[in-house]
Design a protein around this motif. Structure first.
Motif, mmCIF file in Angstrom:
data_model
loop_
_atom_site.group_PDB
_atom_site.id
_atom_site.type_symbol
_atom_site.label_atom_id
_atom_site.label_comp_id
_atom_site.label_asym_id
_atom_site.label_seq_id
_atom_site.Cartn_x
_atom_site.Cartn_y
_atom_site.Cartn_z
ATOM 1 N N GLY A 1 -56.281 27.157 -10.336
ATOM 2 C CA GLY A 1 -56.283 25.851 -10.063
ATOM 3 C C GLY A 1 -54.975 25.095 -10.115
ATOM 4 N N ALA A 2 -53.756 25.963 -10.039
ATOM 5 C CA ALA A 2 -52.561 25.290 -9.859
ATOM 6 C C ALA A 2 -52.071 25.503 -8.344
ATOM 7 C CB ALA A 2 -51.686 26.006 -11.080
ATOM 8 N N ARG A 3 -51.015 24.691 -7.879
ATOM 9 C CA ARG A 3 -50.704 25.173 -6.699
ATOM 10 C C ARG A 3 -49.645 26.200 -6.817
ATOM 11 N NH1 ARG A 3 -47.800 20.173 -4.334
ATOM 12 N NH2 ARG A 3 -45.671 21.695 -4.436
ATOM 13 N N VAL A 4 -49.450 26.888 -5.412
ATOM 14 C CA VAL A 4 -48.609 27.912 -5.479
ATOM 15 C C VAL A 4 -47.620 27.703 -4.456
ATOM 16 C CG1 VAL A 4 -48.646 30.617 -4.959
ATOM 17 C CG2 VAL A 4 -50.320 29.776 -6.600
ATOM 18 N N ALA A 5 -46.231 27.791 -4.601
ATOM 19 C CA ALA A 5 -45.010 27.751 -3.560
ATOM 20 C C ALA A 5 -44.789 29.219 -3.259
ATOM 21 C CB ALA A 5 -43.999 27.020 -4.136
ATOM 22 N N LEU A 6 -44.694 29.426 -2.059
ATOM 23 C CA LEU A 6 -44.339 30.940 -1.501
ATOM 24 C C LEU A 6 -42.767 30.886 -1.012
ATOM 25 C CD1 LEU A 6 -47.686 31.700 0.786
ATOM 26 C CD2 LEU A 6 -47.037 32.318 -1.494
ATOM 27 N N ALA A 7 -42.351 31.961 -0.847
ATOM 28 C CA ALA A 7 -40.862 32.097 -0.340
ATOM 29 C C ALA A 7 -40.749 31.438 0.958
ATOM 30 C CB ALA A 7 -40.439 33.610 -0.170
ATOM 31 N N PRO A 8 -39.434 30.829 1.100
ATOM 32 C CA PRO A 8 -39.118 30.319 2.407
ATOM 33 C C PRO A 8 -39.569 31.279 3.550
ATOM 34 C CG PRO A 8 -37.183 30.093 1.050
ATOM 35 C CD PRO A 8 -38.337 31.072 0.480
ATOM 36 N N MET A 9 -39.794 30.693 4.770
ATOM 37 C CA MET A 9 -40.351 31.463 6.180
ATOM 38 C C MET A 9 -40.076 30.685 7.104
ATOM 39 S SD MET A 9 -44.286 32.178 4.787
ATOM 40 C CE MET A 9 -44.774 32.792 3.100
ATOM 41 N N SER A 10 -40.303 31.442 8.421
ATOM 42 C CA SER A 10 -39.730 30.929 9.674
ATOM 43 C C SER A 10 -41.068 30.158 10.091
ATOM 44 C CB SER A 10 -39.795 31.973 10.619
ATOM 45 O OG SER A 10 -40.870 32.931 11.029
ATOM 46 N N PRO A 11 -40.985 29.016 11.012
ATOM 47 C CA PRO A 11 -42.105 28.515 11.442
ATOM 48 C C PRO A 11 -43.392 29.161 11.946
ATOM 49 C CG PRO A 11 -40.251 27.718 12.635
ATOM 50 C CD PRO A 11 -39.937 28.875 11.854
ATOM 51 N N PHE A 12 -43.118 30.706 12.367
ATOM 52 C CA PHE A 12 -44.143 31.541 12.953
ATOM 53 C C PHE A 12 -44.693 32.004 11.643
ATOM 54 C CE2 PHE A 12 -44.804 36.026 12.683
ATOM 55 C CZ PHE A 12 -45.927 36.112 13.611
ATOM 56 N N GLU A 13 -44.124 32.256 10.740
ATOM 57 C CA GLU A 13 -44.499 32.812 9.480
ATOM 58 C C GLU A 13 -45.499 31.664 8.780
ATOM 59 O OE1 GLU A 13 -41.316 36.216 8.318
ATOM 60 O OE2 GLU A 13 -40.950 34.132 7.718
ATOM 61 N N ARG A 14 -44.965 30.502 8.704
ATOM 62 C CA ARG A 14 -45.898 29.541 7.878
ATOM 63 C C ARG A 14 -46.998 29.424 8.741
ATOM 64 N NH1 ARG A 14 -40.574 27.044 8.077
ATOM 65 N NH2 ARG A 14 -41.261 25.544 9.575
ATOM 66 N N LYS A 15 -46.852 29.366 9.687
ATOM 67 C CA LYS A 15 -48.305 29.023 10.662
ATOM 68 C C LYS A 15 -49.487 29.880 10.571
ATOM 69 C CE LYS A 15 -50.617 27.636 14.644
ATOM 70 N NZ LYS A 15 -52.120 27.734 14.133
ATOM 71 N N VAL A 16 -48.881 31.367 10.351
ATOM 72 C CA VAL A 16 -49.885 32.332 9.937
ATOM 73 C C VAL A 16 -50.392 32.058 8.722
ATOM 74 C CG1 VAL A 16 -50.104 34.704 9.453
ATOM 75 C CG2 VAL A 16 -48.676 33.988 11.147
ATOM 76 N N VAL A 17 -49.601 31.590 7.463
ATOM 77 C CA VAL A 17 -50.094 31.269 6.317
ATOM 78 C C VAL A 17 -50.962 30.211 6.344
ATOM 79 C CG1 VAL A 17 -49.314 30.659 3.962
ATOM 80 C CG2 VAL A 17 -48.091 32.427 4.997
ATOM 81 N N HIS A 18 -50.668 29.080 7.091
ATOM 82 C CA HIS A 18 -51.326 27.872 7.032
ATOM 83 C C HIS A 18 -52.778 28.062 7.547
ATOM 84 C CE1 HIS A 18 -48.569 24.882 5.836
ATOM 85 N NE2 HIS A 18 -47.821 25.118 6.846
#
Length: 154
Positions: free
Chosen positions: A110-127
């Motif tokens: 139930g808690a938010r999870v922050a991931l490691a820094p990523m490129s725009p391409f990588e963030r889009k995949v995760v989103h």
């Protein structure tokens, strides 16, 4: 964007990359495709690690150069994706797994999870993976510190 324009983008990028491979004296087979709403170009074969670079940095730069070549030729901005030796495809698979693990962790805790820094391409995949799982995510931070935060259901 129309299929014909996407094919034109891929052709321009493929021509640019063919010239680059010739200059660098590298062997590689160039393949062009249309993936959804963007042109996709890939290079495979030979020893192409130098065109990927550490963490895909050279690949990202080459992708931008391809986009500039397309812009110079067509006058339109491109969202073309470039993959070399399957680097992006492999990274996408890693990111899907990472995002699925984060979704599970958020659902359980139930808690938010922050991931490691990523490129725009990588963030889009995760989103995209997070949205498919029914949760929300957002990008936080600036430039090289920009990262995805997976949020609990509200």
């Amino acid at each position: 964007m129309s299929q014909d324009k996407l094919i034109q983008e891929g052709d321009v990028a493929a021509d640019f990359l063919e010239g680059l491979l010739d200059i660098a004296d590298l062997d590689g087979d160039i393949d062009m495709d249309v993936d959804g709403d963007r042109a996709s170009v890939s290079i495979a074969g030979g020893d192409l690690r130098s065109l990927v670079g550490p963490d895909g940095e050279v690949l990202d730069a080459l992708q931008e150069l391809c986009r500039l070549a397309v812009y110079r030729e067509t006058g339109e901005r491109s969202r073309l994706m470039l993959d070399i030796d399957g680097h992006r495809a492999a990274r996408r698979a890693e990111l899907v797994k990472l995002a699925e693990e984060a979704v599970t962790q958020v659902k359980e805790s139930g808690a938010r999870v922050a991931l490691a820094p990523m490129s725009p391409f990588e963030r889009k995949v995760v989103h995209d993976v997070v949205a498919e799982a029914g949760l929300a995510s957002e990008s936080e931070g600036l430039e090289t510190s920009r990262h995805v935060v997976v949020l609990p259901a509200s």
